[in-house]
Scaffold this motif. Structure first.
Motif, short mmCIF file in Angstrom:
data_model
loop_
_atom_site.label_atom_id
_atom_site.label_comp_id
_atom_site.label_asym_id
_atom_site.label_seq_id
_atom_site.Cartn_x
_atom_site.Cartn_y
_atom_site.Cartn_z
N GLU A 128 183.33 50.46 48.13
CA GLU A 128 181.95 51.36 46.91
C GLU A 128 182.50 51.87 45.77
O GLU A 128 182.39 52.08 44.83
CB GLU A 128 181.44 51.71 48.42
CG GLU A 128 179.89 52.18 47.54
CD GLU A 128 179.43 51.46 46.70
OE1 GLU A 128 179.42 49.79 47.25
OE2 GLU A 128 178.00 51.41 45.51
N THR A 137 184.34 49.91 43.70
CA THR A 137 183.35 48.94 42.88
C THR A 137 182.94 50.36 41.28
O THR A 137 182.73 49.97 40.52
CB THR A 137 182.38 49.02 43.85
OG1 THR A 137 183.07 48.19 44.29
CG2 THR A 137 181.06 47.46 42.66
N ILE A 139 180.02 41.08 42.85
CA ILE A 139 180.06 42.33 43.46
C ILE A 139 179.65 43.15 42.62
O ILE A 139 179.70 42.40 40.92
CB ILE A 139 181.25 42.80 44.37
CG1 ILE A 139 181.01 44.41 45.00
CG2 ILE A 139 182.33 42.67 42.99
CD1 ILE A 139 182.02 45.28 45.44
N ARG A 140 178.84 44.16 42.43
CA ARG A 140 178.82 45.32 40.90
C ARG A 140 180.42 45.54 40.43
O ARG A 140 180.98 45.61 40.46
CB ARG A 140 178.93 46.32 41.19
CG ARG A 140 176.88 46.54 41.46
CD ARG A 140 176.70 48.31 42.19
NE ARG A 140 177.24 47.62 43.21
CZ ARG A 140 177.80 49.08 44.12
NH1 ARG A 140 177.60 49.99 43.54
NH2 ARG A 140 177.46 49.10 46.20
N ASN A 147 177.76 37.51 48.24
CA ASN A 147 177.35 38.53 48.06
C ASN A 147 178.29 39.75 48.60
O ASN A 147 177.64 40.02 49.68
CB ASN A 147 175.82 39.33 47.50
CG ASN A 147 175.48 40.59 47.55
OD1 ASN A 147 176.79 41.45 47.19
ND2 ASN A 147 174.19 41.11 47.47
N GLU A 151 178.71 42.86 48.94
CA GLU A 151 178.14 44.08 48.80
C GLU A 151 178.09 44.47 49.83
O GLU A 151 177.23 43.82 51.05
CB GLU A 151 176.82 44.65 48.12
CG GLU A 151 177.13 43.79 46.81
CD GLU A 151 177.92 45.27 45.65
OE1 GLU A 151 178.51 46.34 46.53
OE2 GLU A 151 177.40 45.32 44.29
N MET A 160 171.33 46.63 47.08
CA MET A 160 172.08 45.58 46.76
C MET A 160 172.37 44.55 46.57
O MET A 160 173.05 43.82 46.53
CB MET A 160 173.90 46.35 46.44
CG MET A 160 174.80 46.50 45.26
SD MET A 160 172.65 47.70 43.78
CE MET A 160 173.34 49.02 43.78
N PRO A 212 172.75 42.33 49.38
CA PRO A 212 173.88 42.54 50.67
C PRO A 212 174.56 41.89 51.45
O PRO A 212 173.68 41.84 52.99
CB PRO A 212 174.09 44.43 50.67
CG PRO A 212 172.67 44.26 50.46
CD PRO A 212 172.07 43.04 49.90
#
Lengths: 208, 610
Positions: free
Chosen positions: A53, A56, B493-494, B516, B518, B523, B540
């Motif tokens: 995270e 990211t 993912i972002r 996904n 995440e 998300m 997610p």
């Protein structure tokens, strides 16, 4: 067994234990992470915790985790060495022991200072060697303090010593205590029998 | 100065009026604020209950927070919903189930949550499709439809109920009578069945034949009986003939007796399901006569009585569950349809024609006391179901009641001839009921159940657990698997698709497996592909596989449909469809160096490192 020797052994144990514990910690909060602050820990194996995270998120401001942290391997060697020295200092008798413990304490302090400087340099580097092509350039360069908060974009990042670092600090204090001829805490001085009216007596009771 | 007596009288009257008005105003303001406070859930605060409202002809389930009335989620069940990527694509398992069991539309009526020890355990919710004779199960840990089955040998799956106290079966009532052997040439009167469905496998274990139209269902709290209201005992096939008898019935099916009859081989299989004919297996079915064309059937929380609502009769019939005899038939008002309960021995019955909820005391009604009616409250308008919090369990909460009204008329700003349904929230914590608020919904909730947030909230997952089917980071690939087939394994993912581009040829079929990756809650990403009738929604951790035939040659930008991050708009990639006879590679366009670093007047440069 003398009190100093026990201090020495305890310091060795704490120093060894720090290898199994996270050394430094980071806690990141932001409005959209209401009850789920992101956590990172530096362990002897590297960076652990919410790594995916944080990675990211970092890409938006061009911050990257270091590919390698050779300092961690060096620190492991140093910690192992300190443990060995402390065990030796616990084993040695007489005046040599006193000198050895002083030396170990000095080495310990040097190690802690060097570590602090290294961590702070890494933290500076994280906030200053950023990808110039990162999407969000409005976030200014930053330097997380060794201990304390820094604001990075929408995040507040707290740095703090984790269990391993606390163990090392405690071990250093015990090493100092072990190198003194007199006990660091004199129970008699804190708990005067003759004068109950002194405020020190309260502290004395607490310690006793 | 002499005062004119008349002036004095007028002045006094005016002053009195003004005072009264002020007082009246004050009183009404205070009642409003008391009601508002009961329904008010401040931003960031959570509702006390999840209310699951059937979506009726929307084919879904609406999840509403109570007491706030906030619509929190719609769970698509019998109808595809592109926004959730639900059953939109041919390869989707739910879509295949829907098509195989009767189609892409359904009519949901009765949400029934799973029970343990007579209270909701928060695992599953079952919902019927009246139109196509289906039953679906929703997993409450992810709020997604999990399985859809067709119930053989029945049409019009109306009433459903879980068998209390531990969800042994799901009872499904067939409302629309059918030829007994399914053949239109059969001259015998039509009949219906009650189906008993296994909660885990969703297999129909057995069915019990009943003459007439089997309407609403409930079960005794000890698991012994399944109760159903039955109308048209006449077995008439038109409305006139359905209304001839003075009395219809409540059917009580003795579940252990039915299981014994199956074990004794007394059932005949039809379409793979054993059907018990009660004439051949005495003791399985008891018909309890009640005024004609009854509707709701509800068992009291203590399990002592089953209460059938009269619909065309202004009465409710109170049936003793032990003796299966009617112990009282009190009048409650016009058009009683359904009954629910608080934790203090009171029943609340919806009155469709009176547009009221009537509160009455069960013990007093049975004892024949004159004052069994406790209170009445007007609702707006033509109430169907009503449900008190926990009213169908052994432990009602006794605080809120939802009135599900069929008509809203003047209650909202008009939105054309088709008006919303009106849900009204009533405070039932006191002796008198208090209307505290209302909220509209799309068509058309028929029934609702409340599950306490403290039960369900801890069970709800924030992210899907990635299984073997997931594409892992680093394993993304584009593989040609045949002359006309390409397989794409993709991660999200972002703020990027990996791979960001892939090439296919005209005539290819793309099998796309997306994960996904995440790990953070909320998300969700989407994969929308222009001009290919395709949106895949990925919460997610979710993995979805879709297969589609590529259309005419061109560049198609797939993009994220669920606003995710600062680079949401940039989160897209290309599928390049090459003409059949050409082989070109995708050009990559990079920023023009001359354009890079352009300074816009008045906007300070804010490059990193400053």
């Amino acid at each position: 067994m003398t009190r100093q020797r026990i201090y020495c052994l305890a310091a060795a144990a704490l120093t060894a234990a720090s290898l199994a514990l996270p050394l430094w910690g980071f806690r990141m909060t932001a409005p959209q992470y209401p009850d789920e602050a992101l956590q990172l820990q530096i362990t002897r194996h590297g960076i652990r915790g919410d790594v995916q995270e944080v990675e990211t998120l970092q890409q938006y401001i061009g911050v990257r985790f270091p590919d390698e942290l050779p300092e961690l391997a060096q620190a492991q060697v140093a910690i192992a060495g300190l443990t060995a020295l402390l065990l030796l200092a616990a084993a040695v008798h007489g005046r040599a022991a006193w000198w050895l413990r002083r030396v170990v304490f000095a080495v310990f302090v040097a190690f802690l200072l060097a570590s602090a400087v290294t961590v702070q340099m890494r933290l500076y580097e994280a906030g200053h060697t950023r990808d110039p092509n990162a999407p969000i350039r409005a976030v200014r360069n930053f330097t997380p303090p060794l201990v304390g908060p820094v604001k990075v974009g929408n995040f507040t990042v707290w740095s703090f010593p984790h269990a391993g670092a606390v163990a090392l600090l405690a071990a250093a204090a015990l090493t100092l205590a072990s190198s003194r001829k007199k006990p660091l805490i004199n129970a008699d001085a804190l708990n005067p029998r003759d004068d109950g009216s002194r405020t020190g007596s309260r502290l004395g009771r607490a310690v006793a | 100065m002499r005062r004119h007596p008349l002036l004095l009288v007028v002045a006094t009257a005016l002053a009195t009026l003004a005072g009264a008005q002020t007082l009246g105003c004050g009183a009404s303001r205070s009642a409003r604020s008391v009601a508002a406070e009961k329904m008010y859930v401040a931003p960031g605060e959570l509702d006390k209950y999840y209310a699951f409202l059937s979506g009726g002809q929307s084919g879904s389930v609406f999840v509403v927070g109570i007491p706030s009335g906030r619509v929190i989620r719609e769970i698509p069940v019998f109808e595809p919903r592109a926004a959730y990527g639900y059953a939109v694509h041919e390869t989707d398992a739910r879509r295949r189930e829907l098509i195989a069991t009767g189609g892409l539309w359904g009519d949901t009526h009765h949400p029934a949550p799973s029970e343990k020890d007579g209270i909701y355990d928060g695992r599953y919710l079952w919902i019927n499709d009246l139109a196509n004779g289906r039953l679906a199960r929703v997993r409450l840990d992810v709020f997604e439809t999990d399985k859809i089955v067709k119930i053989p040998n029945l049409q019009g799956a109306h009433g459903i109920a879980v068998v209390s106290p531990d969800t042994k079966y799901i009872v499904v009532n067939g409302e629309f009578e059918q030829p007994t052997d399914g053949l239109v040439t059969n001259p015998a009167p039509y009949t219906s069945v009650v189906a008993f469905v296994d909660p885990e496998s969703m297999e129909v274990k057995f069915e019990v034949r009943v003459n007439g139209n089997i309407d609403i269902a409930d079960t005794s709290k000890d698991g012994r009986y399944a109760f159903s209201t039955v109308y048209n005992l006449e077995q008439g096939s038109d409305q006139g003939h359905m209304l001839q008898f003075d009395r219809d019935a409540v059917a009580a099916i003795d579940i252990p007796a039915a299981e014994k009859a199956i074990a004794a081989g007394l059932a005949e299989a039809q379409n793979g399901v054993p059907i018990i004919d009660p004439e051949k297996a005495p003791g399985v079915l008891t018909l309890i006569p009640v005024p004609k064309n009854p509707h709701g059937i509800n068992v009291t929380p203590d399990g002592r009585y089953a209460i059938a609502s009269g619909k065309l009769s202004p009465t409710v019939s109170i049936i003793d569950v032990k003796t299966l005899k009617i112990v009282a038939e009190p009048e409650v008002g016009l058009g009683p349809l359904h009954t629910t309960f608080d934790d203090r021995g009171n029943a609340f019955t919806s009155l469709f024609l009176d547009s009221q909820v009537v509160k009455w005391n069960i013990d007093k009604a049975i004892a024949g006391d004159d004052d069994y009616i406790v209170d009445r409250i007007n609702v707006h308008y033509n109430i169907g179901h009503l449900q008190a919090a926990g009213g169908e369990t052994m432990k009602p909460y006794g605080d809120f009641l939802l009135a599900l009204n069929k008509l809203s008329k003047d209650q909202y700003v008009p939105v054309g001839p088709d008006l919303p349904e009106n849900q009204e929230l009533i405070d039932i914590s006191g002796e008198k009921m208090t209307m505290i608020g209302a909220f509209p919904t799309p068509p058309e909730p028929h029934d609702a159940v409340f599950v306490h947030a403290s039960v369900l909230k801890p069970l709800v997952k924030q992210v899907f657990e990635t299984g073997d089917e997931a594409v892992k980071p680093g394993q993304e690939q584009v593989v040609r698997t045949g002359p006309n087939s390409v397989r794409v394994d993709m991660t999200l993912i972002r703020s990027a698709f990996t791979p960001e581009k892939f090439e296919v040829r005209e005539g290819d079929t793309v099998t796309l497996r997306i994960t996904n990756v995440e790990t953070i809650r909320d998300m969700t990403h989407g994969y929308a592909l222009p001009d290919h009738d395709l949106n895949v929604s990925l919460p997610p951790g979710a993995t979805r596989t879709v297969s589609y035939e590529v259309r005419k040659p061109g560049v198609y930008w797939f993009y994220c449909t669920n606003f995710c991050s600062a680079l949401h708009l940039e989160m897209r990639g290309r599928m390049v469809v090459q003409p059949k006879d050409m082989q070109v590679s995708i050009p990559d366009w990079h920023a023009n160096q001359n354009v890079k670093g352009i300074t816009v007047p008045g906007v300070p440069s804010t490059g990193a490192g400053q």
